[in-house]
Scaffold this motif. Structure first.
Motif, PDB file in Angstrom:
ATOM      1  N   ARG A 152       0.831  -1.218   0.000  1.00  0.00           N
ATOM      2  CA  ARG A 152       0.000   0.000   0.000  1.00  0.00           C
ATOM      3  C   ARG A 152       0.865   1.269   0.000  1.00  0.00           C
ATOM      4  O   ARG A 152       0.550   2.266   0.652  1.00  0.00           O
ATOM      5  N   GLY A 153       1.970   1.198  -0.747  1.00  0.00           N
ATOM      6  CA  GLY A 153       2.878   2.336  -0.798  1.00  0.00           C
ATOM      7  C   GLY A 153       2.826   3.065  -2.127  1.00  0.00           C
ATOM      8  O   GLY A 153       1.894   2.886  -2.918  1.00  0.00           O
ATOM      9  N   ARG A 154       3.837   3.870  -2.342  1.00  0.00           N
ATOM     10  CA  ARG A 154       3.901   4.677  -3.572  1.00  0.00           C
ATOM     11  C   ARG A 154       5.328   4.670  -4.096  1.00  0.00           C
ATOM     12  O   ARG A 154       6.295   4.784  -3.327  1.00  0.00           O
ATOM     13  N   LEU A 155       5.470   4.537  -5.415  1.00  0.00           N
ATOM     14  CA  LEU A 155       6.770   4.522  -6.076  1.00  0.00           C
ATOM     15  C   LEU A 155       6.879   5.702  -7.022  1.00  0.00           C
ATOM     16  O   LEU A 155       5.993   5.924  -7.855  1.00  0.00           O
ATOM     17  N   ASP A 156       7.964   6.461  -6.905  1.00  0.00           N
ATOM     18  CA  ASP A 156       8.215   7.603  -7.795  1.00  0.00           C
ATOM     19  C   ASP A 156       9.631   7.497  -8.352  1.00  0.00           C
ATOM     20  O   ASP A 156      10.583   7.175  -7.610  1.00  0.00           O
ATOM     21  N   ILE A 157       9.779   7.796  -9.644  1.00  0.00           N
ATOM     22  CA  ILE A 157      11.094   7.786 -10.290  1.00  0.00           C
ATOM     23  C   ILE A 157      11.288   9.134 -10.984  1.00  0.00           C
ATOM     24  O   ILE A 157      10.468   9.538 -11.802  1.00  0.00           O
ATOM     25  N   THR A 158      12.359   9.825 -10.634  1.00  0.00           N
ATOM     26  CA  THR A 158      12.697  11.084 -11.295  1.00  0.00           C
ATOM     27  C   THR A 158      14.130  10.988 -11.802  1.00  0.00           C
ATOM     28  O   THR A 158      14.981  10.318 -11.190  1.00  0.00           O
ATOM     29  N   SER A 159      14.406  11.651 -12.913  1.00  0.00           N
ATOM     30  CA  SER A 159      15.739  11.571 -13.500  1.00  0.00           C
ATOM     31  C   SER A 159      16.013  12.790 -14.365  1.00  0.00           C
ATOM     32  O   SER A 159      15.086  13.352 -14.965  1.00  0.00           O
ATOM     33  N   LYS A 160      17.293  13.184 -14.397  1.00  0.00           N
ATOM     34  CA  LYS A 160      17.735  14.267 -15.277  1.00  0.00           C
ATOM     35  C   LYS A 160      18.959  13.786 -16.038  1.00  0.00           C
ATOM     36  O   LYS A 160      19.879  13.202 -15.451  1.00  0.00           O
ATOM     37  N   LYS A 161      18.932  14.011 -17.348  1.00  0.00           N
ATOM     38  CA  LYS A 161      20.049  13.588 -18.181  1.00  0.00           C
ATOM     39  C   LYS A 161      21.329  14.268 -17.710  1.00  0.00           C
ATOM     40  O   LYS A 161      21.392  15.473 -17.498  1.00  0.00           O
ATOM     41  N   GLY A 162      22.360  13.458 -17.546  1.00  0.00           N
ATOM     42  CA  GLY A 162      23.650  13.973 -17.128  1.00  0.00           C
ATOM     43  C   GLY A 162      23.800  14.159 -15.637  1.00  0.00           C
ATOM     44  O   GLY A 162      24.908  14.469 -15.164  1.00  0.00           O
ATOM     45  N   GLU A 163      22.718  13.984 -14.862  1.00  0.00           N
ATOM     46  CA  GLU A 163      22.796  14.194 -13.415  1.00  0.00           C
ATOM     47  C   GLU A 163      22.532  12.926 -12.617  1.00  0.00           C
ATOM     48  O   GLU A 163      23.101  12.733 -11.538  1.00  0.00           O
ATOM     49  N   GLY A 164      21.661  12.063 -13.090  1.00  0.00           N
ATOM     50  CA  GLY A 164      21.384  10.835 -12.363  1.00  0.00           C
ATOM     51  C   GLY A 164      19.904  10.600 -12.146  1.00  0.00           C
ATOM     52  O   GLY A 164      19.048  11.312 -12.682  1.00  0.00           O
ATOM     53  N   THR A 165      19.606   9.577 -11.335  1.00  0.00           N
ATOM     54  CA  THR A 165      18.229   9.121 -11.129  1.00  0.00           C
ATOM     55  C   THR A 165      17.953   8.971  -9.636  1.00  0.00           C
ATOM     56  O   THR A 165      18.824   8.519  -8.881  1.00  0.00           O
ATOM     57  N   VAL A 166      16.735   9.333  -9.242  1.00  0.00           N
ATOM     58  CA  VAL A 166      16.295   9.179  -7.859  1.00  0.00           C
ATOM     59  C   VAL A 166      15.037   8.316  -7.856  1.00  0.00           C
ATOM     60  O   VAL A 166      14.051   8.645  -8.521  1.00  0.00           O
ATOM     61  N   VAL A 167      15.075   7.215  -7.109  1.00  0.00           N
ATOM     62  CA  VAL A 167      13.909   6.348  -6.941  1.00  0.00           C
ATOM     63  C   VAL A 167      13.438   6.491  -5.498  1.00  0.00           C
ATOM     64  O   VAL A 167      14.227   6.315  -4.558  1.00  0.00           O
ATOM     65  N   THR A 168      12.156   6.814  -5.327  1.00  0.00           N
ATOM     66  CA  THR A 168      11.590   7.046  -3.993  1.00  0.00           C
ATOM     67  C   THR A 168      10.454   6.070  -3.740  1.00  0.00           C
ATOM     68  O   THR A 168       9.562   5.922  -4.579  1.00  0.00           O
ATOM     69  N   VAL A 169      10.505   5.429  -2.580  1.00  0.00           N
ATOM     70  CA  VAL A 169       9.440   4.527  -2.140  1.00  0.00           C
ATOM     71  C   VAL A 169       8.890   5.054  -0.829  1.00  0.00           C
ATOM     72  O   VAL A 169       9.646   5.291   0.120  1.00  0.00           O
ATOM     73  N   LYS A 170       7.571   5.251  -0.773  1.00  0.00           N
ATOM     74  CA  LYS A 170       6.915   5.710   0.448  1.00  0.00           C
ATOM     75  C   LYS A 170       5.992   4.610   0.960  1.00  0.00           C
ATOM     76  O   LYS A 170       5.125   4.130   0.221  1.00  0.00           O
ATOM     77  N   LEU A 171       6.188   4.236   2.231  1.00  0.00           N
ATOM     78  CA  LEU A 171       5.388   3.182   2.841  1.00  0.00           C
ATOM     79  C   LEU A 171       4.712   3.720   4.103  1.00  0.00           C
ATOM     80  O   LEU A 171       5.332   4.511   4.836  1.00  0.00           O
ATOM     81  N   PRO A 172       3.485   3.294   4.359  1.00  0.00           N
ATOM     82  CA  PRO A 172       2.833   3.732   5.608  1.00  0.00           C
ATOM     83  C   PRO A 172       3.489   3.095   6.825  1.00  0.00           C
ATOM     84  O   PRO A 172       3.861   1.917   6.798  1.00  0.00           O
ATOM     85  N   THR A 173       3.653   3.887   7.879  1.00  0.00           N
ATOM     86  CA  THR A 173       4.218   3.371   9.119  1.00  0.00           C
ATOM     87  C   THR A 173       3.099   3.091  10.103  1.00  0.00           C
ATOM     88  O   THR A 173       1.944   3.491   9.899  1.00  0.00           O
ATOM     89  N   ILE A 174       3.438   2.378  11.178  1.00  0.00           N
ATOM     90  CA  ILE A 174       2.464   2.121  12.239  1.00  0.00           C
ATOM     91  C   ILE A 174       3.057   2.581  13.558  1.00  0.00           C
ATOM     92  O   ILE A 174       4.268   2.533  13.777  1.00  0.00           O
ATOM     93  N   GLU A 175       2.204   3.043  14.468  1.00  0.00           N
ATOM     94  CA  GLU A 175       2.672   3.557  15.748  1.00  0.00           C
ATOM     95  C   GLU A 175       3.155   2.398  16.623  1.00  0.00           C
ATOM     96  O   GLU A 175       2.611   1.295  16.607  1.00  0.00           O
ATOM     97  N   GLN A 176       4.185   2.677  17.403  1.00  0.00           N
ATOM     98  CA  GLN A 176       4.730   1.700  18.321  1.00  0.00           C
ATOM     99  C   GLN A 176       3.882   1.645  19.602  1.00  0.00           C
ATOM    100  O   GLN A 176       3.441   2.675  20.112  1.00  0.00           O
ATOM    101  N   THR A 177       3.617   0.471  20.076  1.00  0.00           N
ATOM    102  CA  THR A 177       2.937   0.320  21.346  1.00  0.00           C
ATOM    103  C   THR A 177       3.959  -0.184  22.371  1.00  0.00           C
ATOM    104  O   THR A 177       4.589  -1.219  22.173  1.00  0.00           O
ATOM    105  N   ARG A 178       4.143   0.558  23.394  1.00  0.00           N
ATOM    106  CA  ARG A 178       5.150   0.201  24.404  1.00  0.00           C
ATOM    107  C   ARG A 178       4.465  -0.049  25.744  1.00  0.00           C
ATOM    108  O   ARG A 178       3.466   0.533  26.048  1.00  0.00           O
TER     109      ARG A 178
END
Length: 395
Positions: A369-395
């Motif tokens: 249930r996450g999201r994938l994004d890919i951005t890139s610029k010629k001559g500069e490189g590529t960035v791949v981003t993955v966003k995932l939902p977190t859950i609260e810790q119970t202590r």
């Protein structure tokens, strides 16, 4: 006035007038009274018949309204026709064709030769029609008769099924091609070694055997990725239930990625606090390894690969992998997660890529249930981003 008409007063007045006429004519009073009583009673007795007839018209109206209410929530588009005129269209049909179709001739509303031919046959039947709503759409249109006057049109959208079938066919064809290429290479070199026997000099034999080993490993990687993709797709609707620390997982998987000579190029930045996500450990490790492997293969060999994990507002874990490579042309980016898609097939195969790495990543992200994004610029490189939902810790 309507209440006056609903009572038998006009008949009573006529009866009284007739009684007066009988008295003037010399009839006996008891006879006049008997006739008046009989006449008035007959009017009152006849009145319930009128009441029984009236609801029949209301019942017809209620039947049509009831049918409208009954089919309104159906997910399939349904049309009710009075001969060829559309008198009812449920919500699904109005979404597909628009509200204006109610009251139209069905042949005008559907506007397709095959649909018109189906309507003109005036009997139950069905037809599969391509291009009914959009040029690529495929619909199964079924005509059911209620009687000689009323008809129901049922529409099934087969476009998705056709797309899935086409994608399956393409996948099988591409997979067959990808498997055939290393197999052909392996068979060719082995046949040469077998036929030449001892006449092949040791250097050539070693070179051939190295090629066979490389192609066999490539074949092994391809089969492994195909099996992984198949398992992930089979589980994509089942959200993982395991709670795990994404920080420890990223640290381990990023260190394990790539060849030994490339490990020094990987720079890892992690938060100090635990980041808990709900996920499948094996699949998330594969996601991290695939992205770091890609960055090491296609980034500049003398530049670092930056792996960063952080959290952002909205309770999401943000995982990014950045390389300093040649970059990717914008027209390629929307297609990068397709199976076997390569921007440079020759370079990808030389680097040992199977063309399935990002497809696997996409399906893992979707399952979590996450999201994938890919951005890139010629001559500069590529960035791949993955966003995932977190859950609260119970202590």
């Amino acid at each position: 006035m309507s209440e006056f008409r609903s009572k038998p007063w006009p008949g009573v007045l006529i009866a009284i007038a007739a009684g007066i006429g009988m008295i003037v004519a010399g009839a006996d009073l008891w006879l006049v009274a008997a006739v008046l009583l009989l006449w008035v009673c007959s009017l009152w007795i006849a009145r319930p018949v009128e009441r029984m007839v009236q609801p029949q018209t209301d019942s017809v109206q209620l039947t049509r309204d009831g049918m409208r209410d009954m089919i309104e929530q159906f997910s399939l588009p349904l049309l009710l026709l009075d001969r060829n005129r559309i008198i009812i269209a449920n919500s699904a049909a109005r979404v597909v064709f628009g509200k204006h179709i109610v009251g139209q001739d069905a042949r005008v509303a559907l506007r397709h030769p095959q649909a018109i031919a189906l309507l003109d046959r005036k009997r139950d039947g069905s037809a599969t029609i391509q291009g009914l709503t959009t040029p690529r759409s495929i619909w199964k249109v079924t005509l059911h008769s209620i009687n000689d006057r009323y008809w129901v049109i049922e529409l099934h959208n087969r476009t998705t099924e056709a797309d899935i079938s086409r994608a399956h066919t393409d996948f099988v064809a591409n997979a067959s091609h990808e498997l055939r290429t290393p197999l052909a290479s392996i068979i060719g070199y082995v046949e040469t070694l077998t036929e030449e026997g001892d006449s092949v000099d040791p250097a050539t034999s070693a070179k051939f055997l190295d090629t066979v080993l490389r192609e066999a490993r490539r074949l092994q990687s391809l089969v492994s990725d195909l099996m992984s993709l198949s398992r992930i797709e089979a589980e994509k609707h089942d959200q993982p239930a395991e709670q795990l620390d994404f920080v420890k997982l990223v640290a381990k998987a990023a260190r394990d990625a790539g060849a030994a000579k490339d490990k020094s190029r990987v720079s890892i930045t992690l938060p100090e606090t635990e980041v808990t996500v709900r996920g499948d450990t094996q699949q998330l490790e594969q996601l991290v390894r695939n992205l770091v492997d890609n960055a090491l293969k296609y980034g500049a060999q003398d530049q670092p690969v930056n792996v960063v994990l952080k959290t952002e507002e909205g309770d999401r874990a943000v995982f990014t992998v950045t390389d300093r490579g040649e970059g990717i042309d914008p027209e390629h980016i929307p297609h990068l997660t397709r199976r076997f898609y390569r921007t440079d097939p020759g370079r990808s195969r030389a680097a040992g890529g199977t063309g399935l790495g990002l497809a696997i990543v996409k399906h893992i992200v979707e399952r979590h249930r996450g999201r994938l994004d890919i951005t890139s610029k010629k001559g500069e490189g590529t960035v791949v981003t993955v966003k995932l939902p977190t859950i609260e810790q119970t202590r």
